[in-house]
Structure formats: structure tokens, C-alpha cells
Design a protein around this motif. Structure first.
Motif, short mmCIF file in Angstrom:
data_model
loop_
_atom_site.label_atom_id
_atom_site.label_comp_id
_atom_site.label_asym_id
_atom_site.label_seq_id
_atom_site.Cartn_x
_atom_site.Cartn_y
_atom_site.Cartn_z
N TYR A 83 12.42 -16.94 3.62
CA TYR A 83 13.05 -17.83 2.73
C TYR A 83 14.37 -17.45 2.08
O TYR A 83 14.35 -16.36 1.43
CB TYR A 83 12.17 -18.31 1.52
CG TYR A 83 12.55 -19.35 0.49
CD1 TYR A 83 13.27 -20.53 0.98
CD2 TYR A 83 12.36 -18.98 -0.70
CE1 TYR A 83 13.51 -21.41 0.12
CE2 TYR A 83 12.77 -19.87 -1.62
CZ TYR A 83 13.38 -21.19 -1.40
OH TYR A 83 13.83 -22.04 -2.21
N LEU A 84 15.43 -18.15 2.11
CA LEU A 84 16.76 -17.77 1.47
C LEU A 84 16.86 -18.25 0.06
O LEU A 84 16.61 -19.51 -0.14
CB LEU A 84 17.93 -18.54 2.24
CG LEU A 84 18.20 -17.84 3.45
CD1 LEU A 84 18.33 -16.35 3.57
CD2 LEU A 84 17.57 -18.27 4.73
N SER A 85 16.88 -17.34 -0.84
CA SER A 85 16.84 -17.68 -2.43
C SER A 85 17.73 -16.82 -3.21
O SER A 85 17.66 -15.36 -2.69
CB SER A 85 15.26 -17.44 -2.60
OG SER A 85 14.97 -17.21 -3.94
N PRO A 86 18.03 -17.20 -4.35
CA PRO A 86 18.83 -16.11 -5.37
C PRO A 86 17.88 -15.19 -5.81
O PRO A 86 18.29 -14.04 -6.36
CB PRO A 86 19.42 -17.06 -6.11
CG PRO A 86 19.12 -18.39 -6.07
CD PRO A 86 18.14 -18.42 -4.60
N TYR A 112 17.99 -28.38 -4.01
CA TYR A 112 17.59 -29.17 -5.49
C TYR A 112 17.15 -27.73 -6.12
O TYR A 112 18.14 -26.99 -6.31
CB TYR A 112 16.50 -30.12 -5.23
CG TYR A 112 16.76 -31.27 -4.02
CD1 TYR A 112 17.89 -31.89 -4.25
CD2 TYR A 112 16.05 -31.39 -2.81
CE1 TYR A 112 18.14 -32.80 -3.13
CE2 TYR A 112 16.10 -32.02 -1.80
CZ TYR A 112 17.22 -32.84 -2.07
OH TYR A 112 17.54 -33.88 -0.88
N GLY A 114 14.86 -26.02 -5.80
CA GLY A 114 14.05 -24.80 -4.97
C GLY A 114 12.85 -25.30 -4.48
O GLY A 114 12.65 -26.79 -4.44
N SER A 129 18.46 -12.96 -0.46
CA SER A 129 19.37 -13.47 -1.15
C SER A 129 20.92 -12.79 -0.60
O SER A 129 20.87 -11.52 -0.24
CB SER A 129 19.45 -13.09 -2.66
OG SER A 129 20.82 -13.40 -3.37
N ILE A 130 21.77 -13.74 -0.53
CA ILE A 130 22.86 -13.20 0.18
C ILE A 130 23.96 -12.52 -0.97
O ILE A 130 25.12 -11.98 -0.54
CB ILE A 130 23.92 -14.05 1.00
CG1 ILE A 130 24.15 -15.43 0.47
CG2 ILE A 130 22.96 -14.53 2.18
CD1 ILE A 130 25.39 -15.97 1.15
N GLY A 131 23.63 -12.74 -2.24
CA GLY A 131 24.51 -12.21 -3.29
C GLY A 131 24.30 -12.80 -4.64
O GLY A 131 23.24 -13.79 -4.62
N TYR A 133 24.90 -15.11 -7.11
CA TYR A 133 25.36 -16.29 -7.22
C TYR A 133 24.67 -17.20 -6.74
O TYR A 133 23.71 -17.26 -5.86
CB TYR A 133 26.92 -16.39 -6.56
CG TYR A 133 27.10 -15.90 -5.45
CD1 TYR A 133 27.39 -14.47 -4.98
CD2 TYR A 133 26.58 -16.61 -4.16
CE1 TYR A 133 27.38 -14.20 -3.81
CE2 TYR A 133 26.73 -16.30 -2.87
CZ TYR A 133 27.10 -15.00 -2.76
OH TYR A 133 26.99 -14.51 -1.42
N LEU A 135 23.87 -21.37 -5.18
CA LEU A 135 24.52 -22.36 -4.27
C LEU A 135 23.76 -23.60 -4.47
O LEU A 135 22.43 -23.68 -4.95
CB LEU A 135 24.47 -21.84 -2.90
CG LEU A 135 25.30 -20.48 -2.59
CD1 LEU A 135 24.96 -19.96 -1.36
CD2 LEU A 135 26.72 -20.88 -2.38
N PRO A 141 23.71 -19.62 3.07
CA PRO A 141 22.88 -18.32 3.30
C PRO A 141 22.30 -18.04 4.86
O PRO A 141 22.36 -17.10 5.37
CB PRO A 141 21.99 -18.33 2.19
CG PRO A 141 22.57 -19.07 1.10
CD PRO A 141 23.20 -20.00 1.62
#
Ligand code: 4GT
Length: 221
Positions: A83-86, A112, A114, A129-131, A133, A135, A141
Motif C-alpha cells: 500500500y502506497l502511503s505517506p 481522498y 486514505g 512512502s516515496i518521500g 510530502y 499527494l 507513487p
């Protein structure tokens, strides 16, 4: 290798049919399936989100369409489900080398506010997470992860392009030049046109070290 992407916005993934990744898919070197979560909702109005318990702004993606979609694309849980997530651990090159060994990756994209935490608890192996910040969604991501991994699938890039990188581990890339020799008064460094490969390698190492010191001193520690 197969990459399955689960999203409410499948049209966002058209860039993956371009360039190097697009060619690799066309040549059958890897498969990228983009699956619309909406196709799995049991809601009669095809709804996939709802209000958050406890209140607050925005909508939360429901667990049911996510669970049904994941069970449909990976019924025996053989895939790595991400799962892509901050809130995830930070994605990095080391993780790319780990993921490229998987037969099947499932990349789940939230939108939305999440997704319902139970979808994560029940169906997800890891959050990335890709970083640092935020989105509007996990689609970019997911494309970042798919692109990074695809580069290391056999036959996608020439072995030389990849060897170069592993030599320069933990150093940033040296500057590249192509023709013409002079452009708007700036000329290609003499050494690169000398044909002296010992000197060229030395120059490139020095440049790598200098740019790393300047932009990413943390990499040298
Ligand atoms: C940032 C990242 C990410 C978002 C990141 C759920 C709803 C998350 C919106 C989504 N923002 N996803 N994966 N830095 N936003 O990787």
C-alpha cells in the motif's frame, strides 16, 4: 514479473505504456495490469468511499472493494501486497533490489483521506512512502515503484546501463554531455574527448564525489 495496480483512477496509468517501460510491456518482459477497484464494489450505486467514523473532512475508501479486488487478483496470497502511503517506510534503491525478486507485486493506491485501516490490517504486507510530502493519491507513487522495479527486470535495460550505477553506489551521477562540442559558449570538458579512459574514469569519480558533497553530504556519512 507481474505488477498489478489497484486504483479508482486507472486512466492515470497511461504513462506506463510509453518509453522504456511501455516497450518492455509490449515485448512481454513484464506484465502491468491496472485494475479498477470500482469493478469490485458490492454497493448498488458502485460507491467505493464513505464518511470517516469519528468525523473529519473528506472521504475514506471502504475496505470491501479493496478486499474483494485483492482476493481476486491474488487469491493464494503469493504476491507482495504493497500500500502506497505517506505513513509507510521510505522507498529506496535497496527496496527496489528486494522487490525485483518477487514474481508478483500488488500496488494499492489510496485516494481522498486514505483507506479503511482494516483493509491494511487484513490484506496488505507493507506500506511504502516515496518521500516526505502529501499527494492527492497513491497513483504517482505506484508509478514510481513500478518504473524503478521495471528497470531491473531482465532485458528491460542493457546490462551496461545498470552496471555503471552499481559501481557508483552511494555517489550521485557525474555530468553527461553529448554533441555538439560547443553550445551557447559552453564546451564539453576536454578530458571526455581525449579518449583516455583512465583519465575519464578519474574525472567522473571526482565529479561524482563533488556533486554528492554539495547536494547530498548525508550519503557520504
Ligand atoms: C503521499 C504519498 C502517498 C499520498 C507518498 C492516501 C490518500 C494516500 C492520498 C494518498 N501522499 N500517498 N503514497 N509520499 N496520498 O508516498
Amino acid at each position: 514479473m507481474k505488477i498489478t495496480i489497484l486504483t479508482l483512477f486507472p486512466e492515470m496509468f497511461t504513462p506506463l505504456s510509453e518509453s522504456i517501460v511501455g516497450r518492455a510491456v509490449k515485448e512481454g518482459k513484464l506484465t502491468i495490469d491496472v485494475v479498477n477497484l470500482r469493478d469490485y464494489t458490492e454497493d448498488k450505486h458502485l460507491k467505493c468511499d464513505d464518511y470517516p467514523f469519528g468525523g473529519g473532512a473528506g472521504m475514506v475508501m471502504m475496505a470491501q472493494p479493496i478486499g474483494s479486488a485483492i482476493e481476486a487478483v491474488d487469491p493464494e496470497h503469493k504476491a507482495r501486497r504493497i500500500y502506497l502511503s505517506p505513513k509507510g517506510k521510505t522507498f529506496c534503491q535497496e527496496k527496489v533490489f528486494e522487490l525485483v525478486n518477487a514474481e508478483h507485486l500488488v500496488l494499492l493506491c489510496g485516494h481522498y483521506e486514505g483507506i479503511d485501516q482494516r483493509a491494511i490490517d487484513l490484506f496488505i504486507d507493507e506500506e511504502l512512502s516515496i518521500g516526505d510530502y502529501v499527494l492527492t493519491g497513491g497513483e504517482l507513487p505506484a508509478m514510481v515503484v513500478a518504473d524503478c522495479v521495471a528497470r531491473y527486470v531482465d532485458g528491460v535495460l542493457s546490462p551496461e546501463s545498470l552496471v555503471q550505477e552499481s559501481f557508483s553506489e552511494n555517489l550521485l551521477e557525474y555530468p553527461q554531455y553529448t554533441r555538439p562540442v560547443e553550445y551557447r559558449g559552453l564546451t564539453v570538458p576536454e578530458v571526455l574527448r581525449s579518449g583516455n579512459h583512465g583519465e575519464i574514469d578519474k574525472w567522473r569519480r571526482e565529479q561524482s564525489l563533488a556533486v554528492t558533497k554539495k547536494n547530498r553530504p548525508d550519503l557520504l556519512k
